[in-house]
Design a protein around this motif. Structure first.
Motif, PDB file in Angstrom:
ATOM      1  N   GLY A 533      10.013  29.128 -55.707  1.00 46.40           N
ATOM      2  CA  GLY A 533      10.015  29.597 -56.949  1.00 46.40           C
ATOM      3  C   GLY A 533       8.911  29.085 -57.869  1.00 46.40           C
ATOM      4  O   GLY A 533       7.951  29.482 -58.849  1.00 46.40           O
ATOM      5  N   LYS A 552      14.689  39.966 -53.742  1.00 46.32           N
ATOM      6  CA  LYS A 552      15.373  40.506 -54.788  1.00 46.32           C
ATOM      7  C   LYS A 552      14.566  39.963 -56.053  1.00 46.32           C
ATOM      8  O   LYS A 552      14.733  40.462 -57.014  1.00 46.32           O
ATOM      9  CB  LYS A 552      16.750  40.671 -54.874  1.00 46.32           C
ATOM     10  CG  LYS A 552      17.274  39.198 -54.672  1.00 46.32           C
ATOM     11  CD  LYS A 552      18.963  39.435 -54.770  1.00 46.32           C
ATOM     12  CE  LYS A 552      19.594  37.912 -54.601  1.00 46.32           C
ATOM     13  NZ  LYS A 552      20.817  38.192 -54.140  1.00 46.32           N
ATOM     14  N   HIS A 553      14.076  38.793 -56.021  1.00 42.39           N
ATOM     15  CA  HIS A 553      13.524  38.067 -57.209  1.00 42.39           C
ATOM     16  C   HIS A 553      12.096  38.391 -57.624  1.00 42.39           C
ATOM     17  O   HIS A 553      11.539  38.101 -58.549  1.00 42.39           O
ATOM     18  CB  HIS A 553      13.789  36.563 -57.339  1.00 42.39           C
ATOM     19  CG  HIS A 553      15.317  36.131 -57.125  1.00 42.39           C
ATOM     20  ND1 HIS A 553      15.949  36.612 -58.093  1.00 42.39           N
ATOM     21  CD2 HIS A 553      15.943  35.603 -56.097  1.00 42.39           C
ATOM     22  CE1 HIS A 553      17.333  36.184 -57.977  1.00 42.39           C
ATOM     23  NE2 HIS A 553      17.151  35.458 -56.680  1.00 42.39           N
ATOM     24  N   THR A 570      11.648  47.039 -59.682  1.00 44.12           N
ATOM     25  CA  THR A 570      12.299  46.023 -59.558  1.00 44.12           C
ATOM     26  C   THR A 570      13.622  46.061 -58.704  1.00 44.12           C
ATOM     27  O   THR A 570      13.948  47.423 -58.450  1.00 44.12           O
ATOM     28  CB  THR A 570      12.526  45.257 -60.920  1.00 44.12           C
ATOM     29  OG1 THR A 570      13.635  45.987 -61.633  1.00 44.12           O
ATOM     30  CG2 THR A 570      11.356  44.925 -61.720  1.00 44.12           C
TER      31      THR A 570
END
Lengths: 598, 599
Positions: A533, A552-553, A570
């Motif tokens: 990330g 999912k992010h 999203t």
């Protein structure tokens, strides 16, 4: 650059012409080699004459001086001839080895330019066999075949006149059986070839049978079929024995038959030559010399048949190698690179896909249908969908493992087809689905794509990001531990994490992750994702996965089904929709629940 | 050349002779002792003929040519022809007999290896890759063939030849002979050095070729990675290093060969010079005849081949020792499922199966089953469900005794299966596995494996009962259609039906079935379900179930989790418990609901 050119016609010279380019740089030494072959064989004619001289001098009892000269001549001539033979072999066979080296190097370089489409339709074993076995046949054609042909030629050229001079009738008579030697060898050689093929075929039957038997051992045991299998195997085994014996009938004949033919020549010389001695037409020295020349002719005659065999096989093998050289890649450099891509313009990493429909070369079935997507620079796109939906294909198009149709795939606004290939691939780090690692050390695998060693600090950071530090700590030689057959074998998850590390090390603006967490447990995956990330903030990432937890992010999630985009949004947006994503999410929750029991 | 490919670097023990191995190999040779004797006799006779030829030339010169006896010369020619023909006949006989000897021995050895493999436990196959075992039965045996067909007998022949030539020379003129032999030490030393150098060089060549092959294999398999990371140039450079090393190794062998042949010839020339000089002087003095001189020159020429042959045989012996060691190691493996001392051989069992606190692991320290207990009454149908790795398939493997358990007891009709004869046990259990194994052979022999001449009626009846009759009749040749494991033409569904027909033909009391997970079209799915129902009717059945419809047809469901049975009951009971089964159902079976027609 491949230097071989496919010949246009089919004749003998046309079929071996591709070798000309390789022979060219060696032509001077090659000529010298042939010259030495000439000298060697010419010198070989003299010792029998010296022996004849010696015997004649004994017969006429003219003192020992002449005998001494003859004896010295025999030794000196052989020594000089030996020197030339040594040089000849080194030069001619040496050249064939050097050419083999060049062709193999060129072949490998050429193979490296060939696209994935080629590797998908070829078997590695077949390519290997062409680069080793076939190449060796071609070398035999270049070295031994040329050398032996020339030797036979020179021997006959010189021995014939001398023998004819000694006695022409004796020469012609004794030659008849020798000509038969060459003819028989060639004829029997081809029968032997056919029968050997039959033997080889039966051997592969036997091999296949054992393989099948071992593969089906469970069924065999449960049907108590062991005895029947032994019986079946016995039948194949017996057939193999019989085919071998039918080969032996011919192959075993070869040597005795050659001896017999040589003995027939001998018989002629003995009978007719003896008569000539009785009539005082020739001397005993002539006779002894003649016998030696005859012996000298024997091997060159056998060689004719032998050489014909080498040439046939060499040409067939050359054809198979040429087939590879004439395969070309369609993944080529653009004739004019896009002006948007420059050496000094930093790559931003914006990817856009416009109405992309793609099918693999040679297939009409589209794998991707009308895909349009935009990933802004530094954005993250996740692709999810069932097996075979086209996820990996989509990913492979970006670094041009396959060519997308023109005007469909853009990086930084320039069509990938207009990017210099090297620049394009340098701006992408990729973790392919098939996490292929090389059998070198872990360190060398991690720094695989780098020109220089990045230094301890960087490596440590990457190792930590890929969650490899504990594993490496446990390896016998830490980072220097060798992978593969002579080193340790990594588990599926370790392999995937090493491949992730290799990609991170490249530090490229675009990061492609193709289902690279499938063998990593969810806990470790979480760790890596959190580290990523941070890492991917300044980068554009595309992630393909089966697992929702992985993606999912992402800024943008796309569901691909049967090559089409069926859902887009999203994580939260997709959960609210009825469809693949929501149902997959539900299932994966359940699975976690089952795992947690116990 | 051909032999080389079978020798793998790591396994060359280096010993060319090992008395223990030799004794065992002798056992294979003993039944064919007659052939050994015959072959050796033929070889000796052939060598004799070859030895006589130069002598005849000598006789011709001395007795007939120089005195001018034409009639005598003609007589000699006949003898020479007879000797040449003898050489031919004996040469061929020797080649044929020794090869036959080799082939016979190989045949026996191969049968022993294959037969031994049939009786090994599955545990052995789990640990030894198929490829390696295949090499034992083919490649390694082939290396031994060289020993028997060209090694053993020809060594005797070469020795006989050398001794023969030396004897002949000594008999003709012992002084000249001894003088000629003075070059022998040089010859032997040279040959010895050359062979050693060449052996080293060839070992180097083999290693380097192996490296090239390994590198190519890896680089070509990982070509996508090479290209993705732009590593073509670096890879080329690495390959060039290996390629150069390979060339250098080869050039070394070229060097030795180039050196050896001229040196051998030079030694030959020296020998000839000695004979010519010393012999010539004696001829002048009248103490030696011309014929002897010429015969000596010819004998010397024949002397060289057997000597260089002999050293070549050493390589064959070395390779054969390594191969036989590997073969005997396999033959010595005793990993078998032991048969009881006085095995019980029930004709037909009732079919009561019981697992009592069964513990088992494929590796002893990694338990897969941790105390499994259940009873299947005769005719009861039981489904085993659970997530992957729960131990479902293991239960199936254990019942047929493919592996022996480490704790607890498995009984059939109250008898421990370890006390039953393996044959009787397996005869009473029908097994249908996920990936259906097809034997090379006809459809008929695939339905009735193990029977030499299966009754067509029963085969067809079994196929009909399963519903496989339809597609089989449509195959070219029907029941006589030939199938093969490689390139099989049957679809997944058809293979499945065929394996059901196999069990139907066997008609056992106990049925063990690992349902295929692969999805098939609805029509085939229906056909398979129908077949399954008929198959399990009236038999004690253990089914590893992946299909909801199967689960609905059984009497009881066992839910496995991490090597234990955690829930048991009917579908409805288990759903009501809302435990693992409930979750599994949601996950694995719920989607199937609309696709399966209700029975």
């Amino acid at each position: 650059m491949p230097r071989m050119k496919q010949p246009e016609s089919n004749g003998f010279w046309a079929s071996v012409r591709p070798l000309g380019v390789y022979l060219q740089p060696h032509r001077k030494w090659f000529m010298v080699g042939l010259l030495f072959a000439f000298v060697t064989n010419a010198l070989g004619m003299l010792p029998p004459l010296a022996i004849k001289l010696g015997i004649d001098s004994i017969e006429s009892n003219r003192g020992t001086r002449l005998l001494l000269i003859a004896v010295a001549a025999v030794v000196v001539l052989k020594a000089v001839q030996g020197l030339f033979r040594f040089l000849m072999r080194r030069i001619l066979i040496g050249i064939s080895r050097r050419i083999e080296y060049r062709i193999r190097g060129d072949l490998f370089d050429h193979l490296q330019t060939l696209p994935m489409a080629f590797y998908q339709r070829s078997r590695i074993g077949d390519l290997l066999s062409r680069a080793t076995n076939d190449l060796n046949e071609v070398r035999m054609l270049l070295g031994p075949a040329i050398m032996y042909t020339f030797q036979t030629f020179v021997t006959v050229l010189f021995a014939m006149p001398v023998m004819l001079y000694l006695d022409w009738r004796l020469t012609l008579l004794s030659f008849l059986p020798l000509v038969l030697v060459a003819l028989t060898y060639n004829r029997i050689g081809s029968i032997i070839h056919d029968r050997s093929m039959a033997v080889q075929q039966q051997l592969s039957e036997i091999t296949a049978k054992v393989q099948e038997n071992l593969g089906g051992m469970r069924v065999i045991k449960s049907f108590t079929r062991e005895e029947g299998e032994i019986e079946d195997f016995g039948a194949l085994n017996r057939e193999y024995l019989e085919r071998n014996m039918s080969l032996v009938k011919v192959a075993g004949l070869l040597r005795p038959l050659m001896s017999l033919l040589a003995a027939l020549s001998m018989l002629v010389v003995l009978g007719y030559g003896g008569l000539l001695i009785i009539r005082k037409t020739i001397t005993v020295g002539d006779f002894a010399a003649f016998l030696m020349y005859l012996g000298m002719m024997y091997w060159p005659m056998v060689a004719i048949g032998f050489v014909l065999n080498i040439i046939q096989r060499g040409r067939a093998s050359l054809g198979r190698i040429m087939e590879l050289f004439s395969t070309t890649s369609e993944i080529t450099e653009p004739p004019v690179p896009s002006p948007l891509v420059g050496d000094h313009t930093p790559v931003r990493g914006e990817i856009s896909i416009r109405n992309l429909t793609f099918s693999y070369p040679g297939s009409r079935q589209p794998v991707l249908k009308n895909i349009s997507l935009h990933i802004p620079a530094h954005g993250t796109l996740a692709v999810i969908g069932p097996v075979g939906c086209g996820k990996s294909t989509l990913l492979g198009l970006i670094p041009r493992l396959f060519n997308p149709p023109p005007g469909t795939l853009f990086v930084d606004g320039a069509d990938v087809l207009d990017w210099p290939l090297k620049a394009l691939r340098n701006s992408i780090s990729c973790v392919p689905q098939d996490t292929f690692l090389f059998s070198v050390s872990i360190h060398d695998n991690l720094t695989y794509a780098l020109e220089h060693d990045p230094g301890q600090e960087t490596i440590r950071t990457v190792v930590r990001m890929a969650a490899l530090e504990e594993d490496i700590e446990q390896f016998p030689d830490k980072l220097e531990t060798l992978l593969g057959e002579r080193g340790i074998n990594l588990s599926g998850g370790q392999k995937q994490r090493a491949a992730i590390g290799r990609a991170l090390m490249l530090d490229a603006p675009i990061l492609l992750l193709d289902d690279c967490f499938s063998s990593v447990d969810t806990h470790t995956e979480d760790r890596i994702l959190r580290a990523l990330g941070n890492y991917s903030k300044g980068r554009t990432s595309v992630i393909v996965s089966h697992r929702i937890s992985t993606i999912k992010h992402a800024d943008q999630i796309v569901v691909l089904e049967d090559g089409r985009i069926t859902q887009q949004g999203t994580h939260e947006q997709l959960l609210d929709q009825e469809g693949y994503y929501a149902s997959l999410y539900e299932k994966q929750l359940l699975q976690e629940q089952i795992e947690r029991i116990n | 050349m051909r032999g080389d490919s079978f020798i793998s670097e790591d396994t060359l023990s280096g010993k060319a002779y090992d008395s223990r191995l030799a004794r065992r190999l002798y056992k294979y040779l003993r039944p064919n002792m007659k052939l050994v004797v015959l072959g050796s006799l033929a070889l000796l006779a052939g060598s004799g003929c070859q030895l006589i030829e130069p002598y005849l030339v000598k006789v011709g010169i001395d007795r007939y040519m120089l005195p001018g006896d034409v009639e005598g010369l003609v007589g000699l020619l006949w003898i020479y022809l007879a000797v040449a023909l003898g050489d031919f006949v004996f040469g061929f006989a020797q080649a044929y007999i020794t090869n036959y000897l080799g082939q016979r021995t190989m045949y026996d050895l191969r049968m022993d290896i294959f037969g031994h493999l049939q009786h090994l436990s599955l545990r052995y196959f789990d640990r030894n890759p198929v490829g390696r075992l295949v090499t034992r039965a083919t490649g390694d045996v082939e290396v031994l063939n060289q020993l028997f067909s060209s090694g053993l007998v020809t060594v005797i022949g070469d020795l006989a030849m050398i001794v023969g030539i030396m004897a002949a020379m000594l008999l003709l003129d012992w002084k000249l002979a001894l003088l000629t032999f003075s070059i022998l030490p040089v010859l032997l030393v040279l040959t010895f050095i050359f062979r050693r150098k060449l052996r080293e060089a060839f070992r180097l060549v083999r290693t380097r070729i192996a490296r090239i092959t390994a590198f190519l294999q890896e680089a070509l398999s990982g070509m996508s990675v090479v290209q993705l990371f732009n590593q073509q140039e670096k890879t080329s450079a690495r390959f060039a290093v290996l390629n150069t090393q390979n060339m250098d190794a080869h050039l070394k062998t070229v060097f030795y060969y180039a050196l050896f042949y001229p040196l051998m010839e030079l030694i030959g020339a020296v020998a000839t010079a000695i004979i010519l000089w010393y012999g010539g002087l004696q001829v002048m003095e009248g103490t030696l005849t011309f014929g002897v001189l010429v015969a000596f020159i010819q004998y010397t020429a024949k002397f060289f081949r057997p000597i260089s042959d002999l050293s070549e045989k050493y390589n064959i012996f070395q390779a054969a020792a390594a191969s036989s060691e590997r073969i005997f190691e396999l033959l010595d493996t005793r990993q078998i499922i032991p048969e009881a001392d006085n095995p019980v051989r029930p004709g037909r069992v009732e079919g009561r199966v019981e697992f009592r606190d069964v513990h088992f692991g494929y590796n002893e320290d990694e338990p897969v089953l941790k105390g499994v207990s259940f009873v299947a009454e005769p005719g009861e149908k039981i489904a085993i469900v659970g997530s992957t790795g729960a131990g479902k398939t293991t239960i199936i493997n254990l019942l047929s005794r493919f592996y022996d358990i480490q704790g607890g007891e498995i009984t059939i009709d109250g008898t421990d299966i370890r006390k039953l004869s393996k044959k009787a046990l397996r005869r009473n259990i029908g097994l249908a596995l996920q990936d259906v194994f097809i034997f090379s052979g006809t459809v008929k022999s695939n339905i009735a494996p193990g029977e030499n001449d299966p009754a067509m009626e029963r085969v067809a009846m079994s196929a009909r009962a399963i519903g496989a009759d339809g597609f089989i009749r449509k195959l070219p040749g029907g029941y006589d259609h030939v199938l093969s494991e490689r390139g099989s033409t049957l679809s997944t569904g058809q293979r499945q039906l065929l394996s059901f027909a196999r069990v139907m033909y066997k008609s056992p009391r106990i049925l063990v079935l690992d349902e295929a997970t692969s999805s098939v079209d609805t029509h085939t799915e229906y056909a398979i379900q129908q077949a399954l129902e008929r198959l399990i009717a009236g038999r004690t059945s253990l089914v590893v179930a992946h299909r909801l419809s199967t689960i609905r047809h059984v009497d009881r469901i066992l839910v496995m989790h991490h090597g234990r049975i955690v829930e048991t009951g009917s579908h409805e009971q288990l759903l009501a418990r809302r435990g693992i089964y409930f979750n599994l159902y949601q996950l694995q079976y719920k989607d199937q609901e609309p696709a399966t027609p209700e029975a």
